[in-house]
Design an enzyme around this catalytic site. Sequence first.
Site, PDB file in Angstrom:
ATOM      1  N   GLU A   1      35.907  54.804  31.049  1.00  0.00           N
ATOM      2  CA  GLU A   1      35.261  56.270  31.764  1.00  0.00           C
ATOM      3  C   GLU A   1      34.259  55.755  32.717  1.00  0.00           C
ATOM      4  O   GLU A   1      33.169  56.420  32.972  1.00  0.00           O
ATOM      5  CB  GLU A   1      34.384  55.479  30.767  1.00  0.00           C
TER       6      GLU A   1
ATOM      7  N   ASP B   1      35.948  52.137  18.529  1.00  0.00           N
ATOM      8  CA  ASP B   1      34.788  52.514  19.345  1.00  0.00           C
ATOM      9  C   ASP B   1      34.190  52.765  18.211  1.00  0.00           C
ATOM     10  O   ASP B   1      33.252  53.355  17.830  1.00  0.00           O
ATOM     11  CB  ASP B   1      34.831  53.458  20.414  1.00  0.00           C
TER      12      ASP B   1
ATOM     13  N   GLU C   1      25.212  52.965  16.816  1.00  0.00           N
ATOM     14  CA  GLU C   1      26.002  54.651  17.111  1.00  0.00           C
ATOM     15  C   GLU C   1      27.101  55.454  16.152  1.00  0.00           C
ATOM     16  O   GLU C   1      26.549  56.721  16.560  1.00  0.00           O
ATOM     17  CB  GLU C   1      27.053  54.064  18.857  1.00  0.00           C
TER      18      GLU C   1
END
Length: 651
Positions: free
Chosen positions: A271, A350, A378
């Site tokens: 990333e 993820d 998240e």
Amino acid sequence: MRGVDPAWLPDEAFRPIGTRRTLIRGSGPLVDTVHGEVAEACVRFGGSVSRDGSPQPYDLVLELTGAGDGDGGEAFTCERGDGPTTVTASGGPGLLYGLFHVVRLGDAAFQGSYERAEHRPGSALRMLDHWDNVAVHPVMGQVERGYAGGSLFWEDGRARGELLGRVRAYGRLLAACGINAVAVNNVNVHATEARLLTDRIGEVAEIAGALRPYGIRTHLSVTFAAPLVLGGLTTADPSDAAVRAWWAQATARVHEAIPDFGGYVVKADSEGQPGPFAYGRSHADGANMLAAALEPYGGTVHWRAFVYDHRQDWRDRTTDRARAAYDHFVPLDGEFADNAVLQVKHGPMDFQVREPLSPLIGAMPGTRLAVELQATQEYTGQQRHVCWLGPMWSEVLRFRADGESTVGEAARGGLVAVSNVGDDPFWTGHPLAQANLYTFGRLAWQPHADPRQILDEWIGLTFGNGPSAGLHAIMDGSWRTYEKYTAPLGVGWMVQPGHHYGPSVDGYEYSPWGTYHFADRDGIGVDRSAATGTGFAGQYAKPWASVYESPDTCPDELLLFFHHMSYEHVLHSGKTVIQHIYDTHFEGVQEVEAAREVWASLVDLVDPARHARVTERFEEQLRSAREWRDQVNSYFLRKSGVPDAHGRRIH
């Protein structure tokens, strides 16, 4: 601390110890901590504590049998015969964990008799990664993926010296559930954070000093490009002698400041973070360079396996983000140094509410692996929704990835969780989210433990036994409730881009992140079979490769992760895919409504401040769950044209 929720260590939890007579034998910093805990409880409740005192009747004996605290010695024994309850340990950490074991037992520790039992952690490293930024990030703020206020450690560019007392209290909470390591800054290392390695290491040392009395070793996230951005070198190539020398010197200075420093956490070639690929080197080359710098001091480098193409062409169905970690790292098995740990997210994507286990776990027998979980919610409600993750984590840790060893047994490098803690008075924002932090620590200590028994412990310590039945009714099934009203059958990612809160069915569907569901008028899901799809299913060991390969054998809850299926496909449950989507989304909202009512009924059994905060969060959870239900059901009604068999209103 005044104004801060005591979480699972309220004064009342120490009453059984504080009303009795305790003898403590041994010396060392952690024995001093044990003595301080018992002495404070005795002052509060009228008992007594003696340090290596003369023989007399005691109710509890806490004895260090080794030479001192040492680096190990986390195991302890506990027994009770005709005399006192006795805890023995060969190291200071073990005596500290033994004390908290007695706290968890409460009065039961002093009743009847029980045989000597040894308690030894199933994982040597039980670690929290804080994604805290030193300076406020313009997009991610003070804490990346943080849902509990600001950072405990940092405040817009500096260490929070005024909060070191709270950092010590945090270390106490962590030790009480078995956690022994903390990384204090974000794995995405920005310019300010990079300097913690060099001229700002003193600030890290202050934090380490606050955590040390509870046996917590401090770790630091570092940028792979540090020789360039901090050292003035022209390269960060791990094969370059000057680069290796720079890391050796920097690490020596870190060790001078923090003698018990745990090591580095590195996110590289991921990333946008720099890594060894820029120099034509492998991840093993990069990790081993840092491992060599840490080795003289007993340190470890945790090298994260979260490496994938985040600039994917959504038109190209041959590229599969789920394959990436396996493809990158399995060829490197056996090439990593002994003190290099490959840190692997438990799922291949993820931290979605439902994923299969990463096939990388169990596929690298020659490499120390750490399994990474996400306590910060998240993708599971961001601590605005009740979502107790103990059952998910237990499924992960009990899974036999290679057909033989469980994940808990295979994780020789430790268990790691992304922290869900901030400077909020309730630590985790949502008071019930404290259960996720506590559960992680206890499962990291004992991976095969029953998560419901751990939840019992947490409820008893935090609330007393009064609201136990109600809290179980709210929390036991909350993960599956969240799954019901969000993304179905393992498909994932139907969230608002960027912040990831709330529904957006196509939010990532045409993005470069590789997070697609491929819904069309005929069906939904990603073909990851070896026969006709991306081949991801073939990365698994037997028998899982064959189980996941066919829709006939693939578990319902993962069907759309592995296969593109028609809306009319009949699941093992007997429902069609489309009817499952409709039914679960209606059921999920109904379950939130029921949980809210149970919580309201506990008003006289729960501290008013806690009750008010959770009540407020339930209102938001119910609003959001209804929005999820309506957006997801409407999307698939319009996409498929298949009506709800029960005739309920879908917009």
